[in-house]
Design an enzyme around this catalytic site. Structure first.
Site, PDB file in Angstrom:
ATOM      1  N   SER A 171       3.624  -2.758 -12.210  1.00 12.67           N
ATOM      2  CA  SER A 171       2.505  -2.480 -13.026  1.00 12.67           C
ATOM      3  C   SER A 171       1.499  -3.567 -13.212  1.00 12.67           C
ATOM      4  CB  SER A 171       2.700  -1.835 -14.324  1.00 12.67           C
ATOM      5  OG  SER A 171       3.683  -0.563 -14.035  1.00 12.67           O
ATOM      6  N   GLY A 187       1.495  -2.880  -6.342  1.00 16.20           N
ATOM      7  CA  GLY A 187       1.408  -1.426  -5.810  1.00 16.20           C
ATOM      8  C   GLY A 187       0.096  -1.079  -6.101  1.00 16.20           C
ATOM      9  N   GLY A 188       0.035  -0.024  -6.970  1.00 17.19           N
ATOM     10  CA  GLY A 188      -1.129   0.840  -7.119  1.00 17.19           C
ATOM     11  C   GLY A 188      -2.431   0.030  -7.234  1.00 17.19           C
ATOM     12  N   GLY A 247       5.161   1.327 -10.907  1.00 16.97           N
ATOM     13  CA  GLY A 247       4.212   2.701 -10.757  1.00 16.97           C
ATOM     14  C   GLY A 247       4.312   3.319 -12.328  1.00 16.97           C
ATOM     15  N   TRP A 273       0.774  -1.250   0.017  1.00 22.58           N
ATOM     16  CA  TRP A 273       0.142  -0.090  -0.050  1.00 22.58           C
ATOM     17  C   TRP A 273       0.816   1.310   0.185  1.00 22.58           C
ATOM     18  CZ3 TRP A 273      -4.554  -1.150   4.095  1.00 22.58           C
ATOM     19  CH2 TRP A 273      -5.375  -1.987   3.671  1.00 22.58           C
TER      20      TRP A 273
HETATM   21  C1  PEP Z   1       5.386  -2.089  -5.999  1.00 24.34           C
HETATM   22  O1  PEP Z   1       5.456  -0.979  -5.293  1.00 24.34           O
HETATM   23  O2  PEP Z   1       6.110  -3.056  -5.582  1.00 24.34           O
HETATM   24  C2  PEP Z   1       4.850  -2.148  -7.284  1.00 24.34           C
HETATM   25  C3  PEP Z   1       5.115  -3.329  -7.920  1.00 24.34           C
HETATM   26  O3  PEP Z   1       3.907  -1.031  -7.673  1.00 24.34           O
HETATM   27  P1  PEP Z   1       2.966  -0.896  -9.022  1.00 24.34           P
HETATM   28  O4  PEP Z   1       2.452  -2.458  -8.947  1.00 24.34           O
HETATM   29  O5  PEP Z   1       2.371   0.277  -8.707  1.00 24.34           O
HETATM   30  O6  PEP Z   1       3.882  -0.807 -10.067  1.00 24.34           O
END
Ligand code: PEP
Length: 251
Positions: free
Chosen positions: A213, A234-235, A172, A10
């Protein structure tokens, strides 16, 4: 057969109240999914409350960092024992910590050792930057990060670790690695390095997640790859629907 895991990072999102709301949305969906571990990693301030909330759920909980000392005059830091009171997992070596908060191969190793001593399960992140990728250094970087982070970690303790391969350029950015490309790095560099550091058996057993992502639309492609055992998200972990869909795709 490695059991898949989908973990949500998060980051610096969600107040305690917002965390409670998200967990209440996540629980019914995640609890109905069989054969996948789901881990959520809220910010420190929400860990105690979220850990209470998920007591009777299948969801597991992790922190996003810790400091390696047991206690002392370290203003603003959180010890492994403090984390272990409220969480099972801890994300270590995330590229954002390496980039913005001076985490190095050496301090990641100290954190890994301290986390394991406190009974925590590290989610150890490795991955190359865009520049390193373009210079063909992916393998060298990932192997160096793994070797350093796992220094003095016994094979027994290594069994508690999950690894996340997260190319920095894919985090991200919406620019995800291809599923085949991620699988190749995980197989040829990450799993292979674990085999050299420990054994083929350890390399076979360790769960290795892809991160960068991952969304409901692309998750399945990653999970169909033989060496990818789940995702660090992440997101998309901040929206209950998206995280549940990604977890379903891993089942
Ligand atoms: C992360 O922060 O570990 C990540 C993979 O972020 P995102 O999914 O937003 O790329």
């Amino acid at each position: 057969m490695r059991r898949p895991c989908v973990a949500g990072n998060w980051k610096m999102h969600k107040t305690v109240q917002e965390s409670i709301a998200l967990v209440k949305e996540l629980m019914p969906g995640l609890d109905s999914i069989e054969k996948v571990d789901s881990v959520i990693c809220p910010p420190f301030t929400a860990l105690a409350k979220v850990s209470d909330l998920i007591k009777d759920s299948k969801i597991e909980i992790g922190a996003q960092n810790l400091y390696w000392e047991e206690q002392g005059a370290y203003t603003g830091e959180i010890s492994p024992g403090m984390v272990a009171e409220v969480a099972e997992y801890v994300i270590l070596g995330h590229s954002e910590r390496r980039a913005y908060f001076q985490d190095t191969d050496d301090t990641v190793n100290k954190k890994v050792l301290a986390a394991l001593n406190a009974g925590l399960k590290p989610i150890l992140c490795v991955g190359e930057t865009l520049e390193e990728n373009e210079q063909g250094k992916t393998g060298a970087v990932v192997k160096r990060q793994l070797t350093a982070a796992l220094k003095d970690v016994s094979v027994e303790k290594f069994g508690k670790i999950m690894i996340a391969y997260e190319p920095v350029w894919a985090i991200g950015t919406g620019k995800a690695a291809t599923a085949e490309g991620a699988n190749q790095v995980i197989k040829e560099f990450v799993r292979d390095q674990v085999a050299s550091l420990y054994s083929n058996e350890a390399a076979d057993k360790v769960r290795i997640l892809y991160g960068g992502s991952v969304k409901p639309e692309n998750a399945k492609e990653y999970f169909q790859q033989p060496d990818i055992d789940g995702a660090l998200v992440g997101g998309a972990s901040l929206k209950a629907d998206a995280f549940i869909q990604i977890t379903k795709a891993a089942a």
